[in-house]
Design an enzyme around this catalytic site. Structure first.
Site, PDB file in Angstrom:
ATOM      1  CG  LEU A  52      -6.105  -8.526   2.953  1.00 16.41           C
ATOM      2  CD1 LEU A  52      -7.432  -8.806   2.379  1.00 16.41           C
ATOM      3  CD2 LEU A  52      -5.274  -9.666   2.505  1.00 16.41           C
ATOM      4  CG  PHE A  99     -13.123   5.768  -0.234  1.00 20.89           C
ATOM      5  CD1 PHE A  99     -13.073   7.227  -0.226  1.00 20.89           C
ATOM      6  CD2 PHE A  99     -13.333   5.061  -1.464  1.00 20.89           C
ATOM      7  CE1 PHE A  99     -13.215   7.707  -1.275  1.00 20.89           C
ATOM      8  CE2 PHE A  99     -13.612   5.757  -2.696  1.00 20.89           C
ATOM      9  CZ  PHE A  99     -13.331   7.192  -2.825  1.00 20.89           C
ATOM     10  CG  ASP A 126     -13.307   3.679 -10.294  1.00 24.61           C
ATOM     11  OD1 ASP A 126     -12.704   4.165 -11.651  1.00 24.61           O
ATOM     12  OD2 ASP A 126     -12.957   3.847  -9.123  1.00 24.61           O
TER      13      ASP A 126
END
Ligand SMILES: *[C@@H]1O[C@H](CO)[C@@H](O)[C@H](O)[C@H]1NC(C)=O
Ligand SMILES: *[C@@H]1O[C@H](CO)[C@@H](O)[C@H](O)[C@H]1NC(C)=O
Ligand SMILES: *[C@@H]1O[C@H](CO)[C@@H](O)[C@H](O)[C@H]1NC(C)=O
Ligand SMILES: *[C@@H]1O[C@H](CO)[C@@H](O)[C@H](O)[C@H]1NC(C)=O
Ligand SMILES: *[C@@H]1O[C@H](CO)[C@@H](O)[C@H](O)[C@H]1NC(C)=O
Ligand SMILES: *[C@@H]1O[C@H](CO)[C@@H](O)[C@H](O)[C@H]1NC(C)=O
Ligand SMILES: *[C@@H]1O[C@H](CO)[C@@H](O)[C@H](O)[C@H]1NC(C)=O
Ligand SMILES: *[C@@H]1O[C@H](CO)[C@@H](O)[C@H](O)[C@H]1NC(C)=O
Length: 675
Positions: A356, A361, A475
């Site tokens: 995908l 990370f 975030d």
């Protein structure tokens, strides 16, 4: 006497000019099998092994390696239509050995540059050539042919295994998946850059044809008749007369050892062919964990004996293939634990077609769990240290207990040596930033945008106030919000940054988060709070209303910083002038005004002046009306941070992507205990 001096002088001049001539010759053509004698200019972590092998990078993360021929080559840009002027020909043999069989990055770029000073250049998708400021500048005068093994959406990469031609700009003017034309089979065959095998590359430019050809082939093949790329390009439009040639290479969150074994270059004709027998050997391969099944023809007589030993071996290989790490302390997490075998099958063996996205990370694959056929997203994160694994897994399991319809559900995890796999609900509509900022996808209508904001706000309220512990997201941003089948917004998951190998990555020493969303006090103190999540949510509201990113350096100075622009427009009485033109005026004015003003309210520099998530939800649901706001510019906005510095830090680190939403950065614990 004078005559003797004259003679000496003439001889000396002759000697010097001969020497210069010889040097010039050398600069414009050379051939190396191994680089022991080459005196290459090395920089970053590039080094030459005693056997002559040029190692541009090893598997250390976020690194850069440069190796350039020590003298500039003479390209004469004023001699047009003369094959001697700009034409060149080069070939080299390279290899990229990934850290883990399917995880490697970032690639090698053959680079022609007016200087070998790459100070300020970034690794990862920037290849050690540019940074976000210098990328795209016509003053760069750089030609790069990239062998790229990571798909970086920032630069519109086509896939994670391609060759691209870059002129001053890492968005390639032309690129193609890596294939070569097999002269025997008369067809194109694909080639995997990070196979760990040696490969041959040829780059030829002809000034008269104005064509740049790039050809790649396995080491066993001769130069294919047809190049992979044959691109019309006029080098005279951007090259300078004196240019260095060499290689630039980088690693990012994923890393490969990247090598050059031999290289020839010629400005005055075809680059000489490399003699493969003279190339230095690659370091011995580490034992591969995913041994392919061997196809063996069994002679009839020994069939039975062999069958027995093969089935024995197959059993062991199978065991190895699906091998995972389990430790005693994990027993209590049984239900959250997935077997590697199931995940392997779910993702068809982590096949490229199921990928995908990559970035953040790790890489994310789509899969369907074998037993239930349930669609999932599997994120593979590599790690080298045992440190902190236990705490991290404990947090993951805790996260898995969070339940809210606007959170991406974490279903569980699996551990292997050097790898952690996280399993999430699959979100068929990708991430919000793609729908919001791209022009090629149909834009989200206002109704959906408002629904998404309300959903995400309620998820944040749940994290901040409604669960047993306070959970900070840290975030919140458009690319961390995924859309489910019904286009409901779901906040993506947490906690990978602290897990990321900190020692190897100089960038993690900066504040983690994303500039534009980072509250000013976080950039000062490094400490996140519920108010800093509110700040980021405020930025998200402005983005949704205005259909643009918080900082767009290509905008005019007054529009560059979104929050400043909205504030100034409001002061001028034209706050609706900032709303997304893609909406074509189809929105409810009172909702739009509410979102814009609430966005500003959440962007107050002083944390105490921002509303709580509970209040935000009340405003959005229409259960409370906005307080009067002082239109005092000094108290609203992102300052004080140096934009450039921190932006590069996060850009290089996040490698933003469709599914970076499945990652989240945080440097310390995601849970704050003792509420
Ligand atoms: C990579 O090379 C650098 C510099 O030579 C060295 O410090 C580092 O330990 C190496 N990393 C690995 C993973 O070998
Ligand atoms: C380039 O070619 C022009 C025309 O022949 C010549 O005058 C000039 O000196 C050349 N420049 C270099 C750097 O060789
Ligand atoms: C170079 O060649 C092209 C076509 O071959 C021609 O159109 C052009 O005028 C030539 N330029 C010069 C400076 O001779
Ligand atoms: C970007 O690179 C240029 C040199 O190419 C350098 O001068 C500049 O300082 C760099 N910018 C940052 C923010 O590092
Ligand atoms: C780099 O090239 C792409 C594609 O041509 C373009 O959209 C982008 O604006 C360029 N970047 C800069 C900084 O000029
Ligand atoms: C092989 O690839 C090249 C370049 O991508 C393309 O132009 C060509 O048509 C392909 N040939 C075959 C036989 O598929
Ligand atoms: C580039 O490839 C084309 C065929 O696609 C060929 O006609 C041309 O001569 C090649 N140019 C160079 C410089 O190799
Ligand atoms: C460069 O090309 C010239 C002319 O074809 C040839 O004689 C020379 O050997 C080549 N040198 C190299 C290093 O490829």
């Amino acid at each position: 006497m004078i005559a003797v001096f004259k003679l000496l002088h003439v001889l000396l001049c002759l000697f010097v000019s001969l020497k210069l001539l010889a040097l010039a010759q050398e600069e414009n053509q050379f051939i190396y099998h191994g680089f022991t004698e080459a005196n290459l200019l090395l920089n970053g972590i590039a080094k030459i092994h005693p056997n002559g092998l040029l190692e541009l990078t090893n598997t250390s993360k976020q690194q850069i390696g440069h190796a350039f021929f020590p003298f500039p080559s003479q390209f004469n840009t004023s001699l047009t239509n003369n094959s001697q002027s700009l034409s060149f020909s080069t070939q080299f043999v390279f290899a990229m050995v990934p850290e883990l069989p399917t995880l490697g990055g970032h690639g090698i770029a053959f680079t022609i540059s007016p200087s070998v000073n790459f100070i300020g250049a970034l690794g990862s998708q920037y290849f050690g050539i540019f940074n976000s400021t210098s990328n795209g500048l016509s003053s760069n005068h750089v030609l790069a042919v990239e062998l790229d093994t990571i798909r970086s959406p920032d630069f519109e990469d086509i896939n994670d295994n391609h060759v691209g031609i870059d002129v001053n700009n890492l968005t390639s003017i032309e690129s193609a998946p890596v294939t070569y034309f097999s002269d025997e089979e008369k067809e194109n065959k694909s080639l995997t850059l990070i196979s760990g095998n040696m490969m041959h590359a040829w780059i030829d430019y002809d000034e008269v044809e104005k064509l740049l050809n790039v050809t790649v082939a396995p080491i066993t093949s001769t130069k294919p008749t047809w190049p992979l790329l044959s691109t019309s390009l006029d080098l005279s439009s951007f090259m300078l007369d004196s240019m260095y040639v060499g290689f630039s290479s980088s690693t990012g969150a994923m890393a490969s050892s990247q090598y050059i074994l031999g290289w020839s270059f010629n400005k005055s004709g075809q680059a000489q062919s490399l003699d493969l027998s003279k190339l230095p050997p690659l370091p011995p391969k580490k034992k591969s964990r995913n041994k392919p099944y061997l196809r063996i023809v069994i002679p009839t007589i020994t069939a039975i004996i062999l069958l027995i030993s093969i089935s024995g071996a197959a059993y062991i290989i199978r065991r190895k293939k699906y091998e995972e790490l389990r430790e005693d302390w994990e027993q209590e997490y049984g239900p959250q634990r997935f077997s590697y075998k199931d995940l392997y099958k779910a993702t068809k063996g982590f096949k490229d077609t199921e990928l995908l996205g990559s970035g953040g990370f790790g890489v994310v694959y789509r899969g369907a769990l074998p037993a239930s056929n349930m669609q999932v997203a599997v994120k593979k994160v590599s790690h080298d240290s045992k440190q902190g694994v236990k705490e991290f897994v404990a947090e993951i399991v805790t996260m898995g207990r969070l339940r809210h319809r606007n959170l991406v559900q974490l279903l569980g995890y699996c551990r292997r040596k050097g790898e952690l796999l996280l399993v999430y609900d699959y979100m068929p509509n990708g991430s919000l930033d793609k729908l919001l900022f791209r022009n090629d996808t149909p834009s989200l209508n206002w109704f959906r945008r408002y629904q998404i904001l309300r959903g995400v706000a309620s998820a944040l309220l749940y994290l901040h106030e409604e669960w047993e512990q306070v959970v900070l997201h840290r975030d919140v941003k458009a690319s961390n919000i995924l859309l489910d089948a019904d286009f409901h917004g779901r906040l993506g998951d947490f906690g990978l940054a602290k897990f990321h190998d900190r020692g190897a990555n100089p960038h993690t020493t900066c504040v983690v988060g994303t500039v534009g969303y980072l509250a000013p006090e976080v950039t000062r103190t490094g400490r996140a709070t519920t108010s800093s999540d509110v700040f980021a949510f405020g930025t998200l509201m402005l983005e949704m209303a205005c259909g643009r990113k918080p900082i767009e350096s290509e905008q005019s100075p007054e529009k560059m910083i979104l929050v400043d622009w909205v504030l100034e427009s409001w002061k001028r009485g034209d706050i609706l002038g900032t709303c997304d033109p893609k909406l074509k005026g189809n929105y409810r004015v009172e909702e739009m005004e509410l979102v814009l003003k609430l966005g500003l309210l959440c962007s107050f520099s002083t944390p105490g002046a921002r509303p709580s998530m509970r209040q935000v939800v009340q405003y959005l649901d229409g259960n409370a009306s906005l307080p009067e706001m002082p239109l005092d510019g000094a108290s609203i906005g992102l300052m004080p941070v140096s934009h450039e510095a921190s932006r590069d830090c996060t850009l290089s680190f996040h490698g933003s992507n469709d599914y970076s939403a499945y990652s989240l950065s945080s440097t310390d614990s995601i849970l704050s205990y003792g509420r």
